[in-house]
Write an enzyme that holds these catalytic residues in place. Structure first.
Site, short mmCIF file in Angstrom:
data_model
loop_
_atom_site.label_atom_id
_atom_site.label_comp_id
_atom_site.label_asym_id
_atom_site.label_seq_id
_atom_site.Cartn_x
_atom_site.Cartn_y
_atom_site.Cartn_z
N GLY A 16 -5.97 -7.57 -38.81
CA GLY A 16 -7.37 -7.27 -39.13
C GLY A 16 -7.54 -7.06 -40.62
N ARG A 77 -4.43 -13.56 -36.49
CA ARG A 77 -3.40 -12.97 -35.63
C ARG A 77 -2.67 -14.18 -35.03
NH1 ARG A 77 -4.86 -7.51 -35.55
NH2 ARG A 77 -7.08 -7.07 -35.46
N ASP A 108 1.09 -2.86 -38.65
CA ASP A 108 2.45 -2.82 -38.09
C ASP A 108 2.91 -4.18 -37.55
OD1 ASP A 108 0.66 -2.67 -36.03
OD2 ASP A 108 1.60 -0.99 -35.00
N ASP A 133 -6.97 1.48 -39.84
CA ASP A 133 -6.60 2.46 -38.82
C ASP A 133 -5.79 3.66 -39.34
OD1 ASP A 133 -7.80 0.70 -37.10
OD2 ASP A 133 -5.94 -0.23 -36.43
N ASP A 135 -2.69 4.11 -39.27
CA ASP A 135 -1.81 4.48 -38.14
C ASP A 135 -0.33 4.27 -38.43
OD1 ASP A 135 -2.10 1.75 -38.33
OD2 ASP A 135 -2.14 1.39 -36.18
N ARG A 177 -8.09 1.53 -33.09
CA ARG A 177 -7.14 1.10 -32.06
C ARG A 177 -6.57 2.31 -31.33
NH1 ARG A 177 -4.86 -4.11 -31.88
NH2 ARG A 177 -5.30 -4.45 -34.05
O1 F6P Z 1 -6.56 -2.83 -36.67
C1 F6P Z 1 -7.84 -2.85 -37.21
C2 F6P Z 1 -8.86 -2.97 -36.12
O2 F6P Z 1 -10.13 -3.02 -36.71
C3 F6P Z 1 -8.81 -1.88 -35.04
O3 F6P Z 1 -9.42 -0.69 -35.46
C4 F6P Z 1 -9.50 -2.58 -33.91
O4 F6P Z 1 -9.10 -2.04 -32.66
C5 F6P Z 1 -9.05 -4.01 -34.05
O5 F6P Z 1 -8.66 -4.17 -35.41
C6 F6P Z 1 -10.08 -5.05 -33.72
O6 F6P Z 1 -9.48 -6.30 -33.83
P1 F6P Z 1 -10.28 -7.67 -33.81
O7 F6P Z 1 -11.02 -7.78 -35.11
O8 F6P Z 1 -9.23 -8.71 -33.69
O9 F6P Z 1 -11.22 -7.59 -32.67
#
Ligand code: F6P
Length: 329
Positions: A16, A77, A108, A133, A135, A177
């Site tokens: 992300g 991703r 991560d 995040d 995290d 997340r």
């Molecule tokens: O990891 C960053 C984040 O924005 C999280 O807070 C969220 O759960 C996720 O990515 C959303 O991912 P995507 O943009 O692939 O829907």
């Protein structure tokens, strides 16, 4: 600085996007050039590494991006990089361009991918933690967290205006997340009556009792900040559960979603990203590898992969939890 034999550095963003990633890219590019290395952007993260999307970067090609959200190198991703064939293709791409050191910016998943790649092909790398995040263990802050939290606070303040005007109860869901960092910090800064985070085992009964109490203390509106990873349900589910129990509350739900990922990075994220970007390159050239740059007590540190990626996440500060409880009476 002891210089390794690295002569061509590749930089990419993955996972992300997060505000401040551009500032980190700029810092990596300019530090590489400062130390007379060639630097290449790998576009679309691991996907671009596999497909050969490589561009040569110069000091001027990263001009005017410091203040912009998102990532000019794009992100993805990648499922292909999870396969051995995908990683072998990525290695061929790097070899073809003579890239012998890599800086990866992401969360991560990015770090895990680079670790595996390093184990298989021996490419030296340093990761920079970039995710809203916050995290990741081994750093007090990740790039993007400060901006995303400020965005959430601004939204919460706006919601408070309308909540107050109508005496309403609002459930506001924020990202993160599995982490409650954004929720806890934006909840405290936004004066939430309750903050629901995955790290804490709040039950629905506890939440409902608190709402009843705040009704009795004549609060004219109530804001509840819910982390998207909440174990007892997201904002929609919790709102539904409260409505099923009682029709006393006039309930509304706002899900902030991807709004939190965009926008100009705060000064904090720009400086953090700049420090981490320069340090990542300097670390790599000193022989640092299979590690992540982090910040601890305002000092740059390096964490070996094995020391932080062993199932642990960035722990929530108990002190903040205590504070949130005291302040919500
Ligand atoms: O990891 C960053 C984040 O924005 C999280 O807070 C969220 O759960 C996720 O990515 C959303 O991912 P995507 O943009 O692939 O829907």
């Amino acid at each position: 600085m002891t210089d390794t034999k690295i002569s061509r550095i590749g930089v990419f963003t993955s996972g992300g996007d997060a505000p401040g990633m551009n500032a980190a890219i700029r810092a990596v590019v300019r530090a590489s050039i400062f130390y007379q290395k060639e630097v290449f952007g790998i576009v679309h993260g691991y996907e671009g590494m596999i497909e050969g999307e490589i561009v040569k970067l110069g000091a001027r090609s990263v001009g005017n991006i410091l203040q912009r959200g998102g990532t000019v190198l794009k992100s993805a991703r990648s499922d292909n990089f999870r396969t051995k064939e995908g990683r072998a293709k990525a290695y061929e791409t790097l070899k073809k361009h003579g890239i012998d050191g890599v800086v990866g910016i992401g969360g991560d998943g990015t770090f895990m991918g680079m670790h595996l790649f390093h184990e298989e092909f021996g490419i030296p790398y340093v990761c920079i933690p970039g995710t809203i995040d916050n995290d990741i263990a081994g750093t007090d802050y990740t790039i993007g967290f400060d901006t995303a939290t400020n965005t959430a606070v601004e939204a919460i303040d706006r919601i408070r205006d309308t909540a107050l005007s109508h005496n309403r109860l609002f459930f506001i869901e924020v990202m993160g997340r599995h982490s409650g960092y954004i929720a806890l910090n934006s909840g405290i800064a936004g004066g939430a009556v309750s903050i629901i985070i995955p790290e804490q085992n709040t039950t629905f009964e506890q939440l409902y009792t608190l709402l009843e109490q705040s009704g009795k203390t004549s609060k004219s509106s109530s804001l509840i900040v819910v982390a998207e990873g909440s174990k007892i349900g997201g904002a929609n589910e919790l709102a539904k559960m409260v409505a099923e129990r009682s029709n006393y509350f006039d309930i509304k739900v706002t899900i902030l979603g991807h709004l939190q990922r965009g926008g100009a990075p705060t000064y904090f994220d720009r400086v953090l990203a700049s420090r981490m970007g320069v340090s990542a390159v300097e670390g790599l050239l000193r022989g640092e590898s299979d590690s992540m740059v982090g910040i601890s007590n305002n000092k740059i540190i390096f964490n070996a992969y094995a020391s932080i990626m062993n199932g642990q996440y960035h722990e929530i500060d108990e002190e903040l939890l205590r504070l949130a409880k005291i302040l919500s009476i």
